[in-house]
Design a protein around this motif. Structure first.
Motif, PDB file in Angstrom:
ATOM      1  N   MET A   1      34.956  45.210  25.676  1.00 20.22           N
ATOM      2  CA  MET A   1      36.346  45.633  25.616  1.00 20.22           C
ATOM      3  C   MET A   1      37.220  44.414  25.337  1.00 20.22           C
ATOM      4  O   MET A   1      37.204  43.442  26.077  1.00 20.22           O
ATOM      5  N   VAL A   2      37.956  44.459  24.268  1.00 21.81           N
ATOM      6  CA  VAL A   2      38.848  43.363  23.895  1.00 21.81           C
ATOM      7  C   VAL A   2      39.945  43.242  24.951  1.00 21.81           C
ATOM      8  O   VAL A   2      40.504  44.233  25.409  1.00 21.81           O
ATOM      9  N   LYS A   3      40.224  42.033  25.336  1.00 27.97           N
ATOM     10  CA  LYS A   3      41.217  41.757  26.383  1.00 27.97           C
ATOM     11  C   LYS A   3      42.609  41.637  25.748  1.00 27.97           C
ATOM     12  O   LYS A   3      43.145  40.555  25.556  1.00 27.97           O
ATOM     13  N   GLU A   4      43.169  42.804  25.397  1.00 24.59           N
ATOM     14  CA  GLU A   4      44.452  42.865  24.690  1.00 24.59           C
ATOM     15  C   GLU A   4      45.589  42.208  25.473  1.00 24.59           C
ATOM     16  O   GLU A   4      46.401  41.476  24.902  1.00 24.59           O
ATOM     17  N   LYS A   5      45.667  42.481  26.771  1.00 20.68           N
ATOM     18  CA  LYS A   5      46.764  41.918  27.576  1.00 20.68           C
ATOM     19  C   LYS A   5      46.670  40.396  27.634  1.00 20.68           C
ATOM     20  O   LYS A   5      47.687  39.701  27.535  1.00 20.68           O
ATOM     21  N   LYS A   9      49.468  37.816  26.033  1.00 16.79           N
ATOM     22  CA  LYS A   9      50.135  36.809  26.874  1.00 16.79           C
ATOM     23  C   LYS A   9      49.859  35.396  26.345  1.00 16.79           C
ATOM     24  O   LYS A   9      50.752  34.551  26.316  1.00 16.79           O
ATOM     25  N   ARG A  10      48.621  35.152  25.891  1.00 18.27           N
ATOM     26  CA  ARG A  10      48.279  33.832  25.331  1.00 18.27           C
ATOM     27  C   ARG A  10      49.146  33.551  24.109  1.00 18.27           C
ATOM     28  O   ARG A  10      49.676  32.445  23.953  1.00 18.27           O
ATOM     29  N   ASN A  11      49.304  34.559  23.260  1.00 23.06           N
ATOM     30  CA  ASN A  11      50.131  34.391  22.067  1.00 23.06           C
ATOM     31  C   ASN A  11      51.609  34.199  22.413  1.00 23.06           C
ATOM     32  O   ASN A  11      52.297  33.407  21.762  1.00 23.06           O
ATOM     33  N   GLU A  12      52.099  34.922  23.430  1.00 23.84           N
ATOM     34  CA  GLU A  12      53.487  34.744  23.882  1.00 23.84           C
ATOM     35  C   GLU A  12      53.750  33.303  24.296  1.00 23.84           C
ATOM     36  O   GLU A  12      54.822  32.761  24.046  1.00 23.84           O
ATOM     37  N   LYS A  13      52.771  32.701  24.946  1.00 27.22           N
ATOM     38  CA  LYS A  13      52.910  31.316  25.426  1.00 27.22           C
ATOM     39  C   LYS A  13      52.530  30.304  24.347  1.00 27.22           C
ATOM     40  O   LYS A  13      52.492  29.107  24.601  1.00 27.22           O
ATOM     41  N   LYS A  34      34.754  35.742  25.355  1.00 28.65           N
ATOM     42  CA  LYS A  34      35.345  36.286  26.576  1.00 28.65           C
ATOM     43  C   LYS A  34      36.503  37.220  26.215  1.00 28.65           C
ATOM     44  O   LYS A  34      36.631  38.302  26.775  1.00 28.65           O
ATOM     45  N   GLU A  35      37.351  36.803  25.274  1.00 31.38           N
ATOM     46  CA  GLU A  35      38.468  37.653  24.853  1.00 31.38           C
ATOM     47  C   GLU A  35      37.987  38.933  24.188  1.00 31.38           C
ATOM     48  O   GLU A  35      38.604  39.973  24.325  1.00 31.38           O
ATOM     49  N   LYS A  36      36.873  38.851  23.463  1.00 30.70           N
ATOM     50  CA  LYS A  36      36.329  40.033  22.792  1.00 30.70           C
ATOM     51  C   LYS A  36      35.617  40.962  23.767  1.00 30.70           C
ATOM     52  O   LYS A  36      35.276  42.082  23.411  1.00 30.70           O
ATOM     53  N   GLY A  37      35.357  40.480  24.975  1.00 32.38           N
ATOM     54  CA  GLY A  37      34.664  41.299  25.963  1.00 32.38           C
ATOM     55  C   GLY A  37      33.158  41.203  25.877  1.00 32.38           C
ATOM     56  O   GLY A  37      32.445  41.939  26.542  1.00 32.38           O
ATOM     57  N   GLU A  38      32.663  40.272  25.053  1.00 31.54           N
ATOM     58  CA  GLU A  38      31.217  40.094  24.922  1.00 31.54           C
ATOM     59  C   GLU A  38      30.644  39.348  26.115  1.00 31.54           C
ATOM     60  O   GLU A  38      29.469  39.503  26.441  1.00 31.54           O
ATOM     61  N   VAL A  39      31.472  38.503  26.732  1.00 34.16           N
ATOM     62  CA  VAL A  39      31.081  37.733  27.910  1.00 34.16           C
ATOM     63  C   VAL A  39      32.118  38.005  28.986  1.00 34.16           C
ATOM     64  O   VAL A  39      33.318  38.023  28.707  1.00 34.16           O
ATOM     65  N   GLU A  40      31.652  38.223  30.191  1.00 36.16           N
ATOM     66  CA  GLU A  40      32.557  38.569  31.286  1.00 36.16           C
ATOM     67  C   GLU A  40      33.406  37.370  31.714  1.00 36.16           C
ATOM     68  O   GLU A  40      32.935  36.246  31.769  1.00 36.16           O
ATOM     69  N   LYS A  50      47.164  30.993  35.889  1.00 34.65           N
ATOM     70  CA  LYS A  50      47.969  29.821  36.258  1.00 34.65           C
ATOM     71  C   LYS A  50      48.482  29.121  34.998  1.00 34.65           C
ATOM     72  O   LYS A  50      49.659  28.781  34.901  1.00 34.65           O
ATOM     73  N   LEU A  51      47.602  28.921  34.028  1.00 38.98           N
ATOM     74  CA  LEU A  51      48.004  28.262  32.784  1.00 38.98           C
ATOM     75  C   LEU A  51      49.046  29.097  32.038  1.00 38.98           C
ATOM     76  O   LEU A  51      50.008  28.552  31.495  1.00 38.98           O
ATOM     77  N   LEU A  52      48.859  30.409  32.022  1.00 39.97           N
ATOM     78  CA  LEU A  52      49.775  31.291  31.302  1.00 39.97           C
ATOM     79  C   LEU A  52      51.018  31.645  32.118  1.00 39.97           C
ATOM     80  O   LEU A  52      51.866  32.412  31.655  1.00 39.97           O
ATOM     81  N   GLU A  53      51.095  31.093  33.328  1.00 36.77           N
ATOM     82  CA  GLU A  53      52.228  31.312  34.226  1.00 36.77           C
ATOM     83  C   GLU A  53      52.502  32.790  34.439  1.00 36.77           C
ATOM     84  O   GLU A  53      53.599  33.297  34.208  1.00 36.77           O
TER      85      GLU A  53
END
Length: 129
Positions: A1-5, A9-13, A34-40, A50-53
């Motif tokens: 499952m792609v981590k859309e949220k 958020k990464r792109n917003e920052k 990890k973002e694609k959901g291939e790795v947990e 924390k990095l993305l505040e």
């Protein structure tokens, strides 16, 4: 499952995948998986948030259908003796499907070999007569 949220958020920052990978001390390829959901993503959610505040809840996405819980009866030996019990292992569905396909291919090969063996047995019997 792609981590859309998370991606949003990464792109917003204005962070790149490489930026987060370096922050997590992993390769960009590993982070991309990890973002694609291939790795947990496991214990890294806190660090990423924390990095993305942001809060973990704002970026975490889990797909309960993606993983299958398998139960393995196992025994661990320790200094004090043996401990028996059930141990859990989450295996991504795409890996299970790949293994199922491989098993089916092997079954077909076994059937072909069995047929070849029968033909050879008949041929041997014919030559003996």
């Amino acid at each position: 499952m792609v981590k859309e949220k998370l991606i949003r958020k990464r792109n917003e920052k204005t962070f790149t995948q490489k930026d987060l990978a370096e922050y997590l001390n992993i390769s960009q390829t590993q982070y991309s998986r990890k973002e694609k959901g291939e790795v947990e993503i496991s214990d890294e959610w806190e660090r990423i948030s924390k990095l993305l505040e942001t809060n973990v809840e704002e970026i975490r996405e889990t797909d309960p259908n993606k993983n299958i819980t398998n139960y393995f009866e196992n025994t661990i030996t320790s200094n004090n003796g043996s401990i028996s019990g059930n141990y859990y292992c989450n295996v991504p569905e795409f890996l299970l499907e790949s293994q199922k396909e491989f098993i089916e291919m092997l079954k077909k090969e076994i059937q072909q070999k069995d047929a070849e063996i029968e033909i050879l047995k008949k041929r041997i019997n014919e030559l003996k007569q």
